[in-house]
Write a protein that holds these residues in place. Structure first.
Motif, short mmCIF file in Angstrom:
data_model
loop_
_atom_site.label_atom_id
_atom_site.label_comp_id
_atom_site.label_asym_id
_atom_site.label_seq_id
_atom_site.Cartn_x
_atom_site.Cartn_y
_atom_site.Cartn_z
N THR A 1 32.92 51.47 35.19
CA THR A 1 32.90 50.16 35.84
C THR A 1 31.74 49.31 35.35
OG1 THR A 1 33.90 51.12 37.82
CG2 THR A 1 32.79 48.98 38.07
N ILE A 2 32.07 48.04 35.05
CA ILE A 2 31.07 47.05 34.65
C ILE A 2 31.00 45.97 35.74
CG2 ILE A 2 30.34 45.40 32.89
CD1 ILE A 2 30.44 48.24 31.86
N TYR A 3 29.81 45.71 36.25
CA TYR A 3 29.61 44.63 37.23
C TYR A 3 28.78 43.52 36.61
CZ TYR A 3 31.35 46.95 41.48
OH TYR A 3 32.15 47.51 42.45
N LYS A 4 29.24 42.30 36.81
CA LYS A 4 28.46 41.13 36.39
C LYS A 4 28.27 40.22 37.62
CE LYS A 4 27.93 41.92 32.00
NZ LYS A 4 26.58 42.10 31.40
N PRO A 5 27.02 39.83 37.92
CA PRO A 5 26.75 39.01 39.12
C PRO A 5 27.34 37.60 39.00
CG PRO A 5 24.77 39.26 37.82
CD PRO A 5 25.78 40.15 37.18
N ILE A 6 27.83 37.10 40.16
CA ILE A 6 28.33 35.72 40.25
C ILE A 6 27.26 34.91 40.98
CG2 ILE A 6 30.14 34.21 41.16
CD1 ILE A 6 32.00 36.65 41.13
N LYS A 7 26.70 33.97 40.30
CA LYS A 7 25.59 33.20 40.86
C LYS A 7 26.03 31.78 41.21
CE LYS A 7 22.15 35.83 38.23
NZ LYS A 7 21.51 36.47 39.38
N ASN A 8 25.46 31.28 42.31
CA ASN A 8 25.76 29.89 42.69
C ASN A 8 24.83 28.96 41.93
OD1 ASN A 8 23.29 30.06 43.96
ND2 ASN A 8 24.15 30.32 46.01
N LYS A 9 24.92 27.67 42.28
CA LYS A 9 24.13 26.69 41.54
C LYS A 9 22.64 26.86 41.76
CE LYS A 9 24.91 23.28 45.25
NZ LYS A 9 25.46 21.95 45.55
N ASP A 10 22.27 27.60 42.82
CA ASP A 10 20.84 27.85 43.08
C ASP A 10 20.35 29.11 42.38
OD1 ASP A 10 20.71 25.61 44.73
OD2 ASP A 10 21.43 26.78 46.47
N GLY A 11 21.27 29.79 41.64
CA GLY A 11 20.88 31.00 40.93
C GLY A 11 20.91 32.24 41.78
N LYS A 12 21.48 32.14 42.98
CA LYS A 12 21.55 33.29 43.87
C LYS A 12 22.88 34.01 43.66
CE LYS A 12 21.54 34.54 48.78
NZ LYS A 12 21.49 34.03 50.16
N THR A 13 22.80 35.36 43.62
CA THR A 13 24.01 36.16 43.46
C THR A 13 24.79 36.17 44.76
OG1 THR A 13 22.95 37.61 41.83
CG2 THR A 13 24.91 38.46 42.93
N VAL A 14 26.05 35.71 44.71
CA VAL A 14 26.89 35.66 45.91
C VAL A 14 28.06 36.65 45.82
CG1 VAL A 14 26.29 33.27 46.41
CG2 VAL A 14 28.24 33.78 44.90
N GLY A 15 28.20 37.28 44.66
CA GLY A 15 29.29 38.25 44.49
C GLY A 15 29.22 38.88 43.11
N TYR A 16 30.19 39.72 42.83
CA TYR A 16 30.24 40.40 41.52
C TYR A 16 31.66 40.34 40.96
CZ TYR A 16 25.60 42.48 42.15
OH TYR A 16 24.25 42.66 42.32
N PHE B 1 28.23 54.98 43.36
CA PHE B 1 27.47 53.73 43.43
C PHE B 1 26.25 53.84 44.36
CE2 PHE B 1 31.46 52.35 41.75
CZ PHE B 1 31.18 51.24 40.97
N GLU B 2 26.07 54.99 45.00
CA GLU B 2 25.00 55.10 46.00
C GLU B 2 23.62 54.78 45.42
OE1 GLU B 2 25.27 58.87 47.84
OE2 GLU B 2 27.05 58.37 49.03
N GLN B 3 23.37 55.24 44.19
CA GLN B 3 22.05 55.01 43.61
C GLN B 3 21.83 53.54 43.21
OE1 GLN B 3 21.52 56.74 39.64
NE2 GLN B 3 23.74 57.18 39.59
N TYR B 4 22.91 52.75 43.23
CA TYR B 4 22.78 51.35 42.82
C TYR B 4 22.89 50.38 44.01
CZ TYR B 4 23.86 53.51 38.32
OH TYR B 4 23.85 54.31 37.21
N ALA C 1 20.36 43.44 46.29
CA ALA C 1 19.40 42.46 45.77
C ALA C 1 20.04 41.49 44.79
CB ALA C 1 18.24 43.18 45.09
N GLY C 2 21.31 41.68 44.50
CA GLY C 2 22.02 40.78 43.59
C GLY C 2 21.67 41.00 42.13
#
Length: 721
Positions: free
Chosen positions: A381-396, A354-357, A363-364
């Protein structure tokens, strides 16, 4: 009405009946197998009974019909039992074992029947257990497991061994039952019918094993090794080609399967991660960490994630994490049968893959699938961002595919495909070899054998006629070029036998004619032309060359029969026999003849005709002397009608005389005489071409010119003498 030249060649209708019989028994045998298999399936019996027809058809028709029955049975049984086709190879094995047993039984070795039954039980039992172990992972029938448990408890042996013996027991019951029924039905069928079906594969008169050994012995002699190796060459090439195609198909299928399953698993993982990212409340991640795993909202979310993973085929791990400095903090990590999940709040450093990512994760951003090998195995592994109501990535939301699982599925797929494909492969290969054997190898061997016997028959007319009859009785009917070759060889042998008969007749007639010639011409010996010796020999050679040239070009086809051609060549030396009655003073005069002397010289044509007519009168029946008379009388006639003795023109002049005219003049031009030297070859040829259409038949000149190489050989031969 035109007579059919092949009407006396037998077509072996019994073999045609046998061929249809083989088709019928394949249909009936397959139907019997399918019906019994369906009944045992519906009644949930711990046996299949799906090989009775296979055993029976193999006993009656041999390998190829048995293979068709085996493959069709398992193919159609997939309608109600999807795994039936996986056991095709077992059915195929019974075919070869049965064919082996029948071959031994036919040789009177009844002991092999016991060995055969034992081999059937062991081979099919081991194969059945192996297929179930590799593909199904467990025994097919519940009764097998019950018996295995009893065997294990009674003996204390390993569970796998107990299952093997239990499965072998039920398989033995199945095969002994089917064999008993197959033998019972086989013995009810009349022997005549069994023989018809067994021999139905032949495309000629069936050949016994003793005759087949005779083929190998005779065709293996010097001069026939090319024929004896034809079967091994074609068979070897067919096997190599089939294996090459099979290998390519397997390789392509595996690659397509791998790409397909990997693509499908990635799609499932992406959907699972996307669904999980939407299910988890992005604003509660901190709350989950604060309240812990016993918090009801946490438990409800975790339960939903389990449902998502359960419905995502190929997804082994599903988790929710938050990216922090140097690694990830796990908020949800579902338990797995192989590994315990990380506890809530567990921090895990970034793995090397994951180092290259890392920058993108901080940056989310969404990243592409990552393939890695770590303590959890080989994963994608597949990662999908979890965004809050403001559209900011807070997790995966992470979903892991186990690549070992992909390859395990590939192995199972390879085993299944091999089991399915092998049966069809063996069927197609055996059918191809059978076609080659009965449509090519045996017919060619039979033809080689009867041609060899015909040649070795010598000149005995009775043996020749007997061999002609034996050749026709072979009766090859492959409906292709091989059959055409057979008919041609039969006709050739018949014609040769007839020619030998004719030769004997002509030999006797020739002997009588020669006696007559000796008597008729005895008083003419002293009056020969001093030049006729070499002239007679050379003109005969030129006549042969012209006759063959006309035949080759297709001229005068109706006239140029073998007998005519033979008569002309044989009688050519007699064309100047009339010169015996020409005085030496005229015949051997060194200078130009006077008109009176030339008229005397002309009489050699009519004199020759009279002499030969007298000779013909001394011989009974047909004689080549008739063409000798025509040549002697008319070889000085011209194409334009200005010749002698009768001034005939064109095709009114006998063909033999027209041929002799060219030969006679060419030899006169190229040979020295008492009154002239020999002309050069080129000059002689120019004179002949100038006379084409006036003095000579143009077709005879054309045939002569087209055969100059042979003409030059004759000139050289007699110049060296």
């Amino acid at each position: 009405m035109k007579e059919d030249k092949n009407k006396f060649i037998p077509k072996y209708d019994t073999n045609q009946i046998g061929k249809r019989g083989r088709i019928i028994i394949v249909i009936l045998g397959s139907f019997l197998n399918i019906i019994l298999a369906y009944l045992t399936w519906q009644l949930k019996l711990p046996v299949f009974l799906d090989t009775i027809g296979t055993f029976l058809v193999s006993m009656l028709g041999g390998i190829v019909p048995g293979l068709f029955t085996a493959v069709f049975t398992n193919l159609f049984c997939t309608i109600f039992n999807k795994n039936a086709v996986l056991f095709t190879l077992i059915n195929v094995a019974t075919v070869f074992l049965t064919a082996w047993c029948i071959s031994k039984k036919n040789k009177g070795k009844k002991l092999y029947i016991f060995i055969y039954i034992l081999m059937v039980l062991l081979v099919t039992g081991i194969m059945s257990y192996g297929i179930q172990k590799m593909v199904l992972g467990e025994a097919w029938f519940r009764e097998v497991m019950v018996l295995a448990e009893k065997i294990k408890n009674a003996t204390g042996i390993n569970e796998s061994i107990a299952i093997f013996f239990a499965d072998l027991t039920f398989n033995s019951i199945d095969k002994i039952t089917t064999l008993a029924l197959a033998f019972a039905i086989f013995n009810v069928i009349p022997e005549k019918v069994r023989k018809l079906i067994w021999e139905g594969n032949w495309r000629q008169k069936p050949v016994s094993e003793e005759e087949q050994k005779k083929y190998k012995k005779i065709l293996g002699e010097k001069g026939y090794k090319g024929i004896s190796s034809l079967q091994s060459k074609l068979s070897g090439n067919l096997v190599i080609a089939a294996l090459a195609i099979a290998t390519i198909l397997v390789w392509i299928s595996l690659n397509l399967y791998y790409e397909n399953i990997k693509s499908q698993y990635i799609k499932n993982a992406e959907n699972a991660a996307e669904f999980a990212a939407n299910v988890v409340d992005a604003d509660r991640l901190d709350d989950f960490l604060e309240h812990g795993a016993d918090w009801d909202p946490y438990k409800q979310t975790e339960k939903t994630l389990y449902m998502i993973r359960k419905n995502a085929a190929g997804v082994k791990y599903l988790y929710i994490l938050r990216v922090e400095d140097g690694g990830s903090r796990y908020i949800f990590d579902l338990n797995n049968e192989e590994n315990e999940a990380y506890e809530l709040g567990h921090f895990e450093p970034f793995e090397e893959a994951f180092e290259q990512y890392i920058t993108a994760l901080y940056a989310g951003e969404e990243i592409e699938p990552v393939e890695s090998v770590d303590k959890f195995g080989w994963l994608l592994t597949i990662y999908k961002p979890i965004k809050n109501k403001d559209g900011k990535t807070v997790g995966y939301a992470g979903a892991d595919i186990s690549m070992e699982t992909v390859y395990e599925n590939m192995k199972i797929f390879l085993v299944k495909m091999s089991l399915i494909f092998s049966g069809f492969f063996i069927l197609i290969l055996s059918y191809g070899l059978s076609l080659a054997r009965y449509h090519l190898f045996y017919p060619i061997s039979s033809m080689s054998l009867f041609v060899k016997e015909f040649i070795n028959g010598g000149r005995d007319q009775k043996i020749l006629d007997k061999n002609v009859k034996k050749s026709r009785e072979v009766g090859i009917y492959t409906n292709d070029e091989v059959e055409e070759l057979f008919h041609n060889l039969c006709d050739l042998e018949a014609n040769m036998a007839e020619q030998m008969r004719s030769i004997r007749y002509y030999s006797e007639a020739t002997a009588k004619m020669q006696n007559g010639l000796i008597i008729t011409m005895a008083d003419m010996v002293e009056n020969r032309d001093s030049d006729t010796g070499a002239h007679i020999q050379k003109t005969a050679e030129y006549v042969r060359i012209i006759v063959n040239g006309l035949k080759k070009k297709g001229y005068y086809e109706e006239k140029l029969t073998p007998k005519f051609m033979s008569d002309v060549v044989i009688s050519a030396p007699l064309h100047d026999v009339g010169k015996i009655n020409v005085p030496d003073s005229v015949l051997n005069k060194p200078g130009k003849l006077t008109p009176e002397e030339f008229e005397i010289m002309k009489t050699h044509t009519t004199s020759g005709m009279k002499i030969l007519e007298k000779a013909i009168g001394t011989v009974e029946g047909e004689s080549y002397m008739k063409e000798a008379r025509n040549m002697a009388a008319y070889h000085h006639e011209r194409w334009d009608g200005k010749g002698y003795p009768e001034g005939l023109h064109g095709e009114v002049i006998p063909l033999s005389a027209r041929i002799m005219a060219v030969a006679d003049v060419f030899d006169a031009l190229t040979s020295p005489r008492v009154y002239k030297p020999a002309f050069p070859l080129q000059k002689a040829l120019e004179i002949l071409q100038e006379g084409s259409g006036t003095q000579f038949d143009p077709k005879c000149i054309e045939a002569f010119m087209d055969s100059l190489n042979e003409v030059k050989k004759v000139l050289k031969k007699y110049q060296e003498v």
